[in-house]
Design a protein around this motif. Structure first.
Motif, PDB file in Angstrom:
ATOM      1  N   GLY A 132     -27.550 -47.479  20.231  1.00  0.00           N
ATOM      2  CA  GLY A 132     -27.852 -46.116  20.662  1.00  0.00           C
ATOM      3  C   GLY A 132     -28.332 -46.080  22.091  1.00  0.00           C
ATOM      4  N   ILE A 133     -29.022 -45.001  22.423  1.00  0.00           N
ATOM      5  CA  ILE A 133     -29.504 -44.749  23.778  1.00  0.00           C
ATOM      6  C   ILE A 133     -31.036 -44.730  23.760  1.00  0.00           C
ATOM      7  CG2 ILE A 133     -29.597 -43.038  25.645  1.00  0.00           C
ATOM      8  CD1 ILE A 133     -26.806 -42.115  24.683  1.00  0.00           C
ATOM      9  N   ARG A 134     -31.633 -45.384  24.747  1.00  0.00           N
ATOM     10  CA  ARG A 134     -33.098 -45.385  24.891  1.00  0.00           C
ATOM     11  C   ARG A 134     -33.457 -44.606  26.161  1.00  0.00           C
ATOM     12  NH1 ARG A 134     -34.749 -50.871  24.167  1.00  0.00           N
ATOM     13  NH2 ARG A 134     -34.934 -50.268  21.962  1.00  0.00           N
ATOM     14  N   LEU A 135     -34.298 -43.593  25.981  1.00  0.00           N
ATOM     15  CA  LEU A 135     -34.771 -42.782  27.096  1.00  0.00           C
ATOM     16  C   LEU A 135     -36.220 -43.119  27.412  1.00  0.00           C
ATOM     17  CD1 LEU A 135     -33.504 -39.241  25.984  1.00  0.00           C
ATOM     18  CD2 LEU A 135     -32.290 -40.908  27.403  1.00  0.00           C
ATOM     19  N   ARG A 136     -36.545 -43.137  28.703  1.00  0.00           N
ATOM     20  CA  ARG A 136     -37.942 -43.184  29.150  1.00  0.00           C
ATOM     21  C   ARG A 136     -38.137 -41.987  30.074  1.00  0.00           C
ATOM     22  NH1 ARG A 136     -36.435 -48.690  29.305  1.00  0.00           N
ATOM     23  NH2 ARG A 136     -37.563 -49.938  27.738  1.00  0.00           N
ATOM     24  N   VAL A 137     -38.952 -41.047  29.634  1.00  0.00           N
ATOM     25  CA  VAL A 137     -39.109 -39.770  30.339  1.00  0.00           C
ATOM     26  C   VAL A 137     -40.578 -39.364  30.365  1.00  0.00           C
ATOM     27  CG1 VAL A 137     -36.771 -38.984  29.728  1.00  0.00           C
ATOM     28  CG2 VAL A 137     -38.711 -38.423  28.242  1.00  0.00           C
ATOM     29  N   ARG A 138     -40.897 -38.345  31.176  1.00  0.00           N
ATOM     30  CA  ARG A 138     -42.253 -37.814  31.273  1.00  0.00           C
ATOM     31  C   ARG A 138     -42.193 -36.299  31.391  1.00  0.00           C
ATOM     32  NH1 ARG A 138     -45.448 -42.367  33.090  1.00  0.00           N
ATOM     33  NH2 ARG A 138     -44.043 -44.054  33.737  1.00  0.00           N
ATOM     34  N   CYS A 139     -43.067 -35.624  30.652  1.00  0.00           N
ATOM     35  CA  CYS A 139     -43.162 -34.165  30.709  1.00  0.00           C
ATOM     36  C   CYS A 139     -44.617 -33.776  30.483  1.00  0.00           C
ATOM     37  CB  CYS A 139     -42.268 -33.514  29.655  1.00  0.00           C
ATOM     38  SG  CYS A 139     -42.439 -31.706  29.560  1.00  0.00           S
ATOM     39  N   ALA A 140     -45.235 -33.169  31.489  1.00  0.00           N
ATOM     40  CA  ALA A 140     -46.658 -32.831  31.415  1.00  0.00           C
ATOM     41  C   ALA A 140     -46.967 -31.869  30.276  1.00  0.00           C
ATOM     42  CB  ALA A 140     -47.123 -32.247  32.746  1.00  0.00           C
ATOM     43  N   ASP A 141     -46.015 -31.012  29.939  1.00  0.00           N
ATOM     44  CA  ASP A 141     -46.268 -29.969  28.942  1.00  0.00           C
ATOM     45  C   ASP A 141     -45.922 -30.384  27.516  1.00  0.00           C
ATOM     46  OD1 ASP A 141     -47.186 -28.120  30.866  1.00  0.00           O
ATOM     47  OD2 ASP A 141     -45.112 -27.643  31.410  1.00  0.00           O
ATOM     48  N   GLY A 142     -45.428 -31.594  27.312  1.00  0.00           N
ATOM     49  CA  GLY A 142     -45.119 -32.043  25.965  1.00  0.00           C
ATOM     50  C   GLY A 142     -44.059 -31.220  25.262  1.00  0.00           C
ATOM     51  N   LEU A 143     -42.988 -30.880  25.978  1.00  0.00           N
ATOM     52  CA  LEU A 143     -41.938 -30.021  25.436  1.00  0.00           C
ATOM     53  C   LEU A 143     -40.914 -30.825  24.644  1.00  0.00           C
ATOM     54  CD1 LEU A 143     -41.354 -27.786  28.590  1.00  0.00           C
ATOM     55  CD2 LEU A 143     -42.795 -27.285  26.604  1.00  0.00           C
ATOM     56  N   ARG A 144     -40.121 -30.113  23.853  1.00  0.00           N
ATOM     57  CA  ARG A 144     -39.010 -30.704  23.115  1.00  0.00           C
ATOM     58  C   ARG A 144     -37.701 -30.427  23.853  1.00  0.00           C
ATOM     59  NH1 ARG A 144     -38.377 -29.648  16.765  1.00  0.00           N
ATOM     60  NH2 ARG A 144     -40.229 -31.008  16.863  1.00  0.00           N
ATOM     61  N   PHE A 145     -36.932 -31.469  24.067  1.00  0.00           N
ATOM     62  CA  PHE A 145     -35.665 -31.381  24.787  1.00  0.00           C
ATOM     63  C   PHE A 145     -34.524 -31.860  23.898  1.00  0.00           C
ATOM     64  CE2 PHE A 145     -38.927 -31.790  27.999  1.00  0.00           C
ATOM     65  CZ  PHE A 145     -38.539 -30.906  28.994  1.00  0.00           C
ATOM     66  N   LYS A 146     -33.316 -31.626  24.369  1.00  0.00           N
ATOM     67  CA  LYS A 146     -32.123 -32.207  23.768  1.00  0.00           C
ATOM     68  C   LYS A 146     -31.544 -33.237  24.731  1.00  0.00           C
ATOM     69  CE  LYS A 146     -30.577 -28.039  21.279  1.00  0.00           C
ATOM     70  NZ  LYS A 146     -29.475 -27.052  21.166  1.00  0.00           N
ATOM     71  N   HIS A 147     -30.963 -34.286  24.150  1.00  0.00           N
ATOM     72  CA  HIS A 147     -30.116 -35.179  24.925  1.00  0.00           C
ATOM     73  C   HIS A 147     -28.733 -35.132  24.301  1.00  0.00           C
ATOM     74  CE1 HIS A 147     -29.110 -38.203  27.808  1.00  0.00           C
ATOM     75  NE2 HIS A 147     -28.613 -38.990  26.858  1.00  0.00           N
ATOM     76  N   ILE A 148     -27.705 -35.084  25.152  1.00  0.00           N
ATOM     77  CA  ILE A 148     -26.329 -34.869  24.697  1.00  0.00           C
ATOM     78  C   ILE A 148     -25.407 -35.880  25.361  1.00  0.00           C
ATOM     79  CG2 ILE A 148     -24.373 -33.250  24.722  1.00  0.00           C
ATOM     80  CD1 ILE A 148     -26.430 -30.967  24.708  1.00  0.00           C
ATOM     81  N   VAL A 149     -24.479 -36.432  24.576  1.00  0.00           N
ATOM     82  CA  VAL A 149     -23.375 -37.213  25.130  1.00  0.00           C
ATOM     83  C   VAL A 149     -22.068 -36.622  24.619  1.00  0.00           C
ATOM     84  CG1 VAL A 149     -24.729 -39.331  25.312  1.00  0.00           C
ATOM     85  CG2 VAL A 149     -23.375 -38.918  23.254  1.00  0.00           C
ATOM     86  N   ARG A 150     -20.997 -36.926  25.313  1.00  0.00           N
ATOM     87  CA  ARG A 150     -19.666 -36.470  24.915  1.00  0.00           C
ATOM     88  C   ARG A 150     -18.710 -37.645  24.942  1.00  0.00           C
ATOM     89  NH1 ARG A 150     -19.382 -30.612  25.493  1.00  0.00           N
ATOM     90  NH2 ARG A 150     -21.407 -29.889  26.261  1.00  0.00           N
ATOM     91  N   PHE A 204     -23.632 -37.669  30.160  1.00  0.00           N
ATOM     92  CA  PHE A 204     -25.001 -37.661  29.661  1.00  0.00           C
ATOM     93  C   PHE A 204     -25.662 -36.368  30.139  1.00  0.00           C
ATOM     94  CE2 PHE A 204     -23.734 -42.059  29.924  1.00  0.00           C
ATOM     95  CZ  PHE A 204     -24.218 -42.604  28.740  1.00  0.00           C
ATOM     96  N   GLN A 205     -26.450 -35.758  29.266  1.00  0.00           N
ATOM     97  CA  GLN A 205     -26.953 -34.422  29.565  1.00  0.00           C
ATOM     98  C   GLN A 205     -28.329 -34.217  28.927  1.00  0.00           C
ATOM     99  OE1 GLN A 205     -24.173 -31.434  28.335  1.00  0.00           O
ATOM    100  NE2 GLN A 205     -25.531 -29.714  28.730  1.00  0.00           N
TER     101      GLN A 205
END
Length: 236
Positions: A132-150, A204-205
């Motif tokens: 699979g895919i491993r993300l390392r990210v940072r968001c001060a507000d603790g939001l929920r995001f989507k990650h998309i591949v095609r 990647f999106q």
């Protein structure tokens, strides 16, 4: 709904037909209405993601586990302007190679999402040897995001999607996204039976959206500013 469907249809046609793209561009530049700016942004977005018209593509070296940071992976905004909305975001590559995606999201105009996607990978990335895919990210507000591949170059094709939460306060979030758990969707509607072809990943999106899947809502969504720092994208 009829207006949004029309915009979706026109976007597909614009992406596919250079002559129509030129006609829309001229109309946008000449239009005296307040909506002229949004049409210009719509056309800029369509041009950026159409390799035939822009010549722009991304590349990941075959066999490479680290997808990003990578100067050959070119990201740009893909916001709800393509469907008549008014959200807006930008992508900035920082001095250390990491990405900063930020903007303002609104439901005005029938939208409700902001996104950033890389230009199409040519050649497509063979990730069949990975889990699979491993993300390392940072968001001060603790939001929920989507990650998309095609797995194809169809502008409105299947989007294989995961949702992930971030750590509040800007701390590092590391999340693993197994290929087997990717949800096939189109316009946030699930597509039963569609299976991700991991031998040919093409984009990647990231998306921050009001919606999750099939009318489900993102519990962390709120209108206004947001930001996400992308430290790395890797195969594992």
């Amino acid at each position: 709904a009829r207006r949004r469907n029309l915009l979706r249809h026109q976007d597909h046609r614009v992406m596919a037909r250079p002559g129509m793209m030129i006609a829309v561009l001229l109309g946008a530049l000449c239009a005296p209405t307040p909506r002229a700016f949004e049409w210009q942004r719509f056309v800029r977005t369509s041009l950026f993601f159409n390799p035939t018209l822009s010549g722009g593509t991304s590349r990941v070296a075959p066999g490479r586990q680290q997808i990003f940071p990578n100067p050959d992976l070119v990201f740009g905004p893909l916001d709800d302007v393509i469907m008549g909305g008014q959200s807006e975001s930008t992508w900035v590559t920082l001095a250390d190679g990491r990405g900063l995606w930020s903007g303002r999201v609104t439901t005005a105009g029938g939208g409700g999402f902001a996104g950033t996607r890389c230009q199409v990978l040519r050649p497509a990335l063979d990730a069949s040897g990975a889990t699979g895919i491993r993300l390392r990210v940072r968001c001060a507000d603790g939001l929920r995001f989507k990650h998309i591949v095609r797995d194809d170059e169809d502008w409105n094709g299947a989007a294989f999607t995961w949702t992930f939460d971030t750590v509040p306060g800007g701390g590092l979030t590391e999340v693993d996204l197994p290929f087997e758990s990717a949800v096939p969707t189109k316009f946030a509607r699930t597509l039963p039976g569609r299976v991700l072809d991991t031998t040919r990943l093409t984009t990647f999106q990231f998306v921050f959206s009001k919606f999750e899947f099939d009318d489900g809502l993102n519990p962390t969504f709120r209108e206004g500013p947001f930001s996400l720092e992308i430290d790395s994208i890797e195969l594992y």
